[in-house]
Design an enzyme around this catalytic site. Structure first.
Site, short mmCIF file in Angstrom:
data_model
loop_
_atom_site.label_atom_id
_atom_site.label_comp_id
_atom_site.label_asym_id
_atom_site.label_seq_id
_atom_site.Cartn_x
_atom_site.Cartn_y
_atom_site.Cartn_z
N ASN A 195 -15.82 5.73 5.79
CA ASN A 195 -17.00 6.23 5.08
C ASN A 195 -17.54 7.46 5.80
OD1 ASN A 195 -19.11 5.39 7.07
ND2 ASN A 195 -18.24 3.38 6.61
N LYS A 230 4.67 2.92 6.87
CA LYS A 230 3.96 3.77 5.92
C LYS A 230 4.35 3.38 4.48
CE LYS A 230 3.43 8.59 4.73
NZ LYS A 230 4.08 9.89 4.76
#
Ligand code: C5P
Length: 412
Positions: free
Chosen positions: A215, A293
């Site tokens: 955030n 990944k």
């Protein structure tokens, strides 16, 4: 030693100024008092003189020898002018530059920081004349603490009660702290011997080895709080998610990424006297971070992330138990019904204080440098003026120091 020139003007709350003197002196602050004619109706010069251990200055014309102690000298000798209580009349005089008694003359003649604690009948407080005066004085740099809301001596209810002595002293110490920090570094250290824990910044919740959920928290407020607590002498540990903020002087940083790691790092620091949770902790985290990944090839057009709830660090630290800090402080960033939602949050998380602020887009608080705080402590509520995040931190640190002293006194 820091010096406060306390101006006591008229009002039923003037007796509380004696408690303000006592508490400031406990903190090693020297206090000299000016008592207005109105103030003298409620407290005697003798009681102020006894508590300040100094002469009390009551009237412009009682300054028999200007060379001994003129009104200019009174303010010159002070680091801060504190007006408590500040009556509607004295604030009006200060707004218009009237100088017909010692208190108003000192206010006109000073170039020092001024903190005023207004106290008056609710209608006088709400009158547009008073509100306009306050706005003018604030624009010129005067700071305010209170008034509080509640039942008043006149039988009415509303804003107008003098702020509690603890809040007044905390605000004064915070302002003195700012000058202390900006001067030689010589500083009262009322939190010496205390341990403080502060969380700050965002958390990063790993999706895979290269991606995460985060955030926009900057960590500015949390880092400033750690700095302010350390400046007052607390042994301060800052458990922070990734930020661009520098580690404040004297603060030990425990860098973490995820909420889970933040909680573990906090637990490892217990016991502490005070915990301040200012981190913007992610509410959710991927059930399991992928070891490799994630590939988009063959994944189709949509991807669903499976999330689970993160631990609530503030609620965990607030749980009753032998290691619970004496004081746990949280933040509530709200976009509507700020105080109401913050009260509910305080009850749900069982922390002692919540600092609520409005982060609706219009305020620019998130990532910005300024904050308007409502401190919710039990049923009590303090509304702070708009302050820089550094000022919020200084005021909070001073308030914490006050509160820990009271808690210690009560325990003894
Ligand atoms: O529930 P909410 O995120 O609005 O609560 C904000 C307060 O709770 C802040 O003090 C924040 O640091 C703390 N908090 C926490 N752990 C969480 C979520 C919030 O410590 N998982």
């Amino acid at each position: 030693m820091k010096r406060v020139l306390l101006i006591v003007s008229g009002g039923i709350a003037a007796y509380k100024s004696l408690e303000v003197v006592r508490r400031l002196r406990e903190r090693g602050v020297a206090v000299r008092a000016v008592l207005t004619r109105g103030g003298a109706q409620f407290v005697t010069p003798l009681s102020l003189a006894a508590l300040t251990e100094d002469k009390v200055y009551t009237d412009l014309f009682s300054l028999t020898d200007e060379s001994e102690m003129g009104h200019i000298q009174l303010s010159r000798d002070a680091d801060l002018l504190l007006v408590a209580p500040a009556s509607a009349d004295l604030l009006a005089k200060a707004t218009h530059g009237l100088a017909d008694d010692l208190a108003s003359t000192v206010l006109l003649a000073t170039d020092k920081a001024v903190l005023a604690a207004p106290a008056m009948n609710v209608r006088m407080w709400q009158h547009p004349a008073t509100q306009a005066n306050l706005a003018t004085l604030a624009e010129r740099g005067m700071r305010f603490v209170g008034p509080d809301e509640g039942p008043m001596a006149c039988g009415e209810y509303g804003p107008g009660r003098l702020a509690e002595p603890g809040a007044i002293v905390a605000a004064a110490l915070a302002m003195l702290g700012e000058t202390m920090l900006s001067e030689t570094g010589a500083c009262a250290r009322p939190l010496a011997g205390r341990r403080a824990l502060v969380t700050s910044g965002p958390t990063h919740e790993a999706i895979d080895p290269v991606r995460y959920i985060a955030n926009r928290s900057s960590g500015k407020q949390g880092h400033a709080i750690a700095a302010a607590l350390a400046a007052l002498g607390a042994e301060t540990v800052l458990v922070s998610g990734p930020t661009h903020e520098a580690v404040p002087p004297g603060v030990v940083l425990r860098p973490v990424k995820s909420a889970e790691a933040m909680l573990a790092a906090c637990r490892a620091e217990l016991p502490v006297d005070v915990a301040v949770c200012a981190a913007a902790v992610a509410d959710w985290t991927p059930v399991a971070a992928a070891r490799q990944k994630l590939k988009k090839d063959g994944a189709g057009d949509r991807l669903t992330l499976d999330l689970k709830r993160n631990p609530d660090i503030l609620a965990t630290l607030s749980q009753p138990g032998p290691k619970r800090p004496a004081l746990v402080v949280g933040f509530a960033a709200e976009t509507e019904k700020v105080v109401e939602n913050a009260r509910a949050k305080r009850a749900a998380k069982r922390c002692d204080w919540i600092l609520a602020n409005d982060v609706s887009a219009a305020t620019g608080t998130f990532g910005g440098d300024r904050n308007t705080i409502h401190l919710i402590a039990g049923d009590a509520e303090e509304n702070w003026p708009e302050l820089s995040k550094r000022e919020v931190a200084a005021r909070l640190a001073a308030r914490i120091s006050e509160s820990l002293d009271v808690r210690k006194d009560a325990a003894e």
